[in-house]
Design a protein around this motif. Structure first.
Motif, mmCIF file in Angstrom:
data_model
loop_
_atom_site.group_PDB
_atom_site.id
_atom_site.type_symbol
_atom_site.label_atom_id
_atom_site.label_comp_id
_atom_site.label_asym_id
_atom_site.label_seq_id
_atom_site.Cartn_x
_atom_site.Cartn_y
_atom_site.Cartn_z
ATOM 1 N N GLY A 259 0.796 -1.059 0.037
ATOM 2 C CA GLY A 259 -0.143 -0.033 0.099
ATOM 3 C C GLY A 259 0.929 1.171 -0.009
ATOM 4 O O GLY A 259 0.222 2.330 -0.151
ATOM 5 N N TRP A 260 2.161 1.010 0.086
ATOM 6 C CA TRP A 260 3.071 2.400 0.230
ATOM 7 C C TRP A 260 4.072 2.347 -0.949
ATOM 8 O O TRP A 260 5.074 2.684 -0.892
ATOM 9 N N ARG A 261 3.577 1.478 -2.194
ATOM 10 C CA ARG A 261 4.345 1.341 -3.319
ATOM 11 C C ARG A 261 3.636 2.029 -4.482
ATOM 12 O O ARG A 261 3.319 1.550 -5.430
ATOM 13 N N SER A 262 2.991 3.396 -4.437
ATOM 14 C CA SER A 262 2.289 3.846 -5.429
ATOM 15 C C SER A 262 3.166 4.659 -6.295
ATOM 16 O O SER A 262 2.578 4.598 -7.453
ATOM 17 N N PHE A 263 4.206 5.247 -6.094
ATOM 18 C CA PHE A 263 4.966 5.996 -7.177
ATOM 19 C C PHE A 263 6.295 5.511 -7.355
ATOM 20 O O PHE A 263 7.034 5.136 -6.303
ATOM 21 N N PRO A 264 6.690 5.167 -8.459
ATOM 22 C CA PRO A 264 5.727 5.399 -9.810
ATOM 23 C C PRO A 264 4.964 3.993 -10.186
ATOM 24 O O PRO A 264 5.433 2.893 -9.298
ATOM 25 N N SER A 265 4.210 3.905 -10.961
ATOM 26 C CA SER A 265 3.385 2.838 -11.395
ATOM 27 C C SER A 265 4.518 1.730 -12.062
ATOM 28 O O SER A 265 5.116 1.811 -13.024
ATOM 29 N N GLY A 266 4.497 0.460 -11.505
ATOM 30 C CA GLY A 266 5.395 -0.225 -11.897
ATOM 31 C C GLY A 266 4.803 -1.168 -13.220
ATOM 32 O O GLY A 266 5.381 -1.376 -14.048
ATOM 33 N N HIS A 267 3.512 -1.278 -13.269
ATOM 34 C CA HIS A 267 3.016 -1.853 -14.575
ATOM 35 C C HIS A 267 2.956 -0.894 -15.607
ATOM 36 O O HIS A 267 3.438 -1.360 -16.699
ATOM 37 N N SER A 268 3.089 0.610 -15.264
ATOM 38 C CA SER A 268 3.227 1.405 -16.516
ATOM 39 C C SER A 268 4.551 1.157 -16.945
ATOM 40 O O SER A 268 4.974 1.266 -18.161
ATOM 41 N N SER A 269 5.654 1.349 -15.867
ATOM 42 C CA SER A 269 7.024 1.257 -16.445
ATOM 43 C C SER A 269 7.397 0.313 -17.280
ATOM 44 O O SER A 269 8.130 0.050 -18.172
ATOM 45 N N PHE A 270 6.770 -1.078 -16.590
ATOM 46 C CA PHE A 270 7.060 -2.171 -17.286
ATOM 47 C C PHE A 270 6.675 -2.313 -18.705
ATOM 48 O O PHE A 270 7.389 -2.876 -19.635
ATOM 49 N N ALA A 271 5.447 -1.654 -18.861
ATOM 50 C CA ALA A 271 4.593 -1.938 -20.061
ATOM 51 C C ALA A 271 5.218 -1.005 -21.239
ATOM 52 O O ALA A 271 5.450 -1.450 -22.145
ATOM 53 N N PHE A 272 5.686 0.231 -20.673
ATOM 54 C CA PHE A 272 6.275 0.934 -21.754
ATOM 55 C C PHE A 272 7.704 0.598 -22.108
ATOM 56 O O PHE A 272 8.355 0.710 -23.160
ATOM 57 N N ALA A 273 8.544 -0.145 -20.990
ATOM 58 C CA ALA A 273 9.706 -0.590 -21.411
ATOM 59 C C ALA A 273 9.824 -1.681 -22.462
ATOM 60 O O ALA A 273 10.879 -1.964 -23.199
ATOM 61 N N GLY A 274 8.871 -2.659 -22.313
ATOM 62 C CA GLY A 274 8.630 -3.783 -23.247
ATOM 63 C C GLY A 274 8.130 -3.319 -24.327
ATOM 64 O O GLY A 274 8.760 -3.378 -25.708
ATOM 65 N N LEU A 275 6.858 -2.806 -24.467
ATOM 66 C CA LEU A 275 6.147 -2.389 -25.520
ATOM 67 C C LEU A 275 6.693 -0.996 -26.244
ATOM 68 O O LEU A 275 6.561 -1.003 -27.759
ATOM 69 N N GLY A 276 7.378 0.004 -25.451
ATOM 70 C CA GLY A 276 8.060 0.995 -26.057
ATOM 71 C C GLY A 276 8.974 0.535 -26.873
ATOM 72 O O GLY A 276 9.649 0.953 -28.026
ATOM 73 N N TYR A 277 10.018 -0.650 -26.360
ATOM 74 C CA TYR A 277 10.910 -1.149 -27.023
ATOM 75 C C TYR A 277 10.630 -1.747 -28.313
ATOM 76 O O TYR A 277 11.391 -1.631 -29.621
ATOM 77 N N LEU A 278 9.420 -2.689 -28.355
ATOM 78 C CA LEU A 278 8.888 -3.032 -29.577
ATOM 79 C C LEU A 278 8.274 -2.036 -30.568
ATOM 80 O O LEU A 278 8.767 -2.094 -31.831
ATOM 81 N N SER A 279 7.964 -1.049 -30.138
ATOM 82 C CA SER A 279 7.524 0.001 -31.016
ATOM 83 C C SER A 279 8.739 0.710 -31.618
ATOM 84 O O SER A 279 8.846 0.876 -32.930
ATOM 85 N N LEU A 280 9.801 1.008 -31.124
ATOM 86 C CA LEU A 280 11.200 1.647 -31.659
ATOM 87 C C LEU A 280 11.540 0.608 -32.567
ATOM 88 O O LEU A 280 12.191 0.876 -33.786
ATOM 89 N N PHE A 281 11.759 -0.709 -32.242
ATOM 90 C CA PHE A 281 12.234 -1.707 -33.045
ATOM 91 C C PHE A 281 11.371 -1.751 -34.593
ATOM 92 O O PHE A 281 12.164 -1.993 -35.568
ATOM 93 N N LEU A 282 10.116 -1.719 -34.492
ATOM 94 C CA LEU A 282 9.322 -1.803 -35.502
ATOM 95 C C LEU A 282 9.713 -0.453 -36.480
ATOM 96 O O LEU A 282 9.684 -0.672 -37.633
ATOM 97 N N ALA A 283 9.841 0.496 -35.717
ATOM 98 C CA ALA A 283 9.889 1.892 -36.603
ATOM 99 C C ALA A 283 11.360 1.730 -37.467
ATOM 100 O O ALA A 283 11.416 2.263 -38.325
ATOM 101 N N GLY A 284 12.262 1.153 -36.572
ATOM 102 C CA GLY A 284 13.651 0.939 -37.413
ATOM 103 C C GLY A 284 13.481 0.033 -38.691
ATOM 104 O O GLY A 284 13.955 0.394 -39.603
ATOM 105 N N GLN A 285 12.765 -1.108 -38.296
ATOM 106 C CA GLN A 285 12.819 -2.094 -39.408
ATOM 107 C C GLN A 285 11.733 -1.713 -40.368
ATOM 108 O O GLN A 285 12.378 -2.144 -41.690
#
Length: 327
Positions: free
Chosen positions: A169-195
């Motif tokens: 209950g004291w682990r609100s900031f920052p959101s772990g789901h959000s950072s994990f999602a953007f770290a993985g799906l954001g990397y995928l987005s960059l990879f696709l944009a490059g390819q």
């Protein structure tokens, strides 16, 4: 004739154990793999042995009085599926479809792995240090009935017996789901944009009709909205995962925005360690990497420097600006 000096006890930096280790370290991705393992160990230690800082709170604070959702819209397992296994599968399939060499497979997966573990590690370090209460803290805490409502109190007033539910209950900031999602799906987005060369300049077909090769490529890229939308789709998925955390009252908008920004920053940093900028006309090829990581340089295209790049890229597989090509 002067006899050679004895060498017992003297370590030759170009040979022996030290020399072999130095060559191994410089010619392989050993430092990257060791760094990944250290980050993984650090993350696991944070998960199992570190409790967050418990900030004081008040029972009158409506910001932490939201209900506790027993069933989450995106559970932790689903977050792993969406941000780890799904991008990993797409990356591997894309490389297989293009008959990528082993080096490209290696750095593609390594970049994704480092992005995810580094974002997770940084997120948990900040979570535990800040100790910000979640929006559903009061429901987690279950304070004693005699707890005063108009003063600041501590975790000592909580009657919750489940250790993880309470301390999380004291682990609100920052959101772990959000950072994990953007770290993985954001990397995928960059990879696709490059390819797909969404932002690439130069390297197009021969000029004609008064238009240069770069002009033709730019017109083609700007008109290809479908490819751009495909590359942006992973970011939309990561955004929806972040929004679900607000819907479940696990985080507020501030938590998920900072978590998403953290994950995206780490994803871009990890991607650029192995790949040229997206505006490079060789953006679909990774950097050559250490010499020892290649079979034979220039023999099979594995880390090969193109003929037209020799002398301009100083032996590195990097993109070349249009200004260089036109001179």
């Amino acid at each position: 004739m002067v006899p050679p000096r004895p060498t017992s006890g003297v370590v030759d930096p170009s040979g022996g154990i030290v020399g072999s280790f130095s060559r191994f370290w410089q010619r392989t991705y050993a430092s990257d793999h060791i760094g990944f393992v250290l980050l993984l160990v650090g993350y696991l230690l944070l998960q199992f042995f570190v409790e967050p800082f418990h900030r004081m709170f008040s029972l009158n604070d409506l910001r932490i009085a939201f209900p506790h959702a027993e069933v989450e819209r995106v559970p932790l397992l689903n977050d792993f599926i969406y941000a780890l296994f799904l991008p990993l599968g797409v990356l591997i399939l894309a490389n297989l479809a293009t008959h990528a060499p082993p080096h490209k497979h290696h750095v593609t997966v390594l970049g994704l792995a480092i992005s995810l573990i580094l974002a997770s590690f940084l997120t948990d370090v900040i979570k535990n240090a800040v100790g910000r209460p979640r929006p559903d803290l009061l429901a987690r805490c279950v304070p004693r009935p005699d707890t005063p409502r108009d003063v600041l109190v501590t975790i000592d007033v909580c009657t919750q017996t489940d250790h993880h539910t309470l301390h999380d209950g004291w682990r609100s900031f920052p959101s772990g789901h959000s950072s994990f999602a953007f770290a993985g799906l954001g990397y995928l987005s960059l990879f696709l944009a490059g390819q797909m060369r969404i932002f690439a300049h130069g390297g197009g077909g021969g000029g004609g009709g008064g238009a240069s090769a770069g002009d033709k490529v730019e017109k083609l890229v700007r008109g290809d909205l479908l490819r751009a939308l495909l590359c942006g789709a992973p970011l939309l998925g990561a955004t929806m995962i972040a929004i679900s955390r607000c819907q479940d009252y696990r985080h507020d908008v501030y938590d998920v925005c900072v978590g998403g920004l953290l994950g995206w920053t780490v994803a871009y940093w990890s991607y650029r360690r192995y790949w040229p900028r997206l505006g490079s006309w060789r953006c679909e090829e990774p950097y050559a990497g250490p010499l020892g990581a290649q079979d034979v340089v220039g023999r099979n295209g594995y880390g090969r420097v193109r003929d037209e790049e020799e002398g301009l890229g100083q032996g590195r597989n990097v993109g070349i600006d249009l200004g260089v090509l036109s001179n």
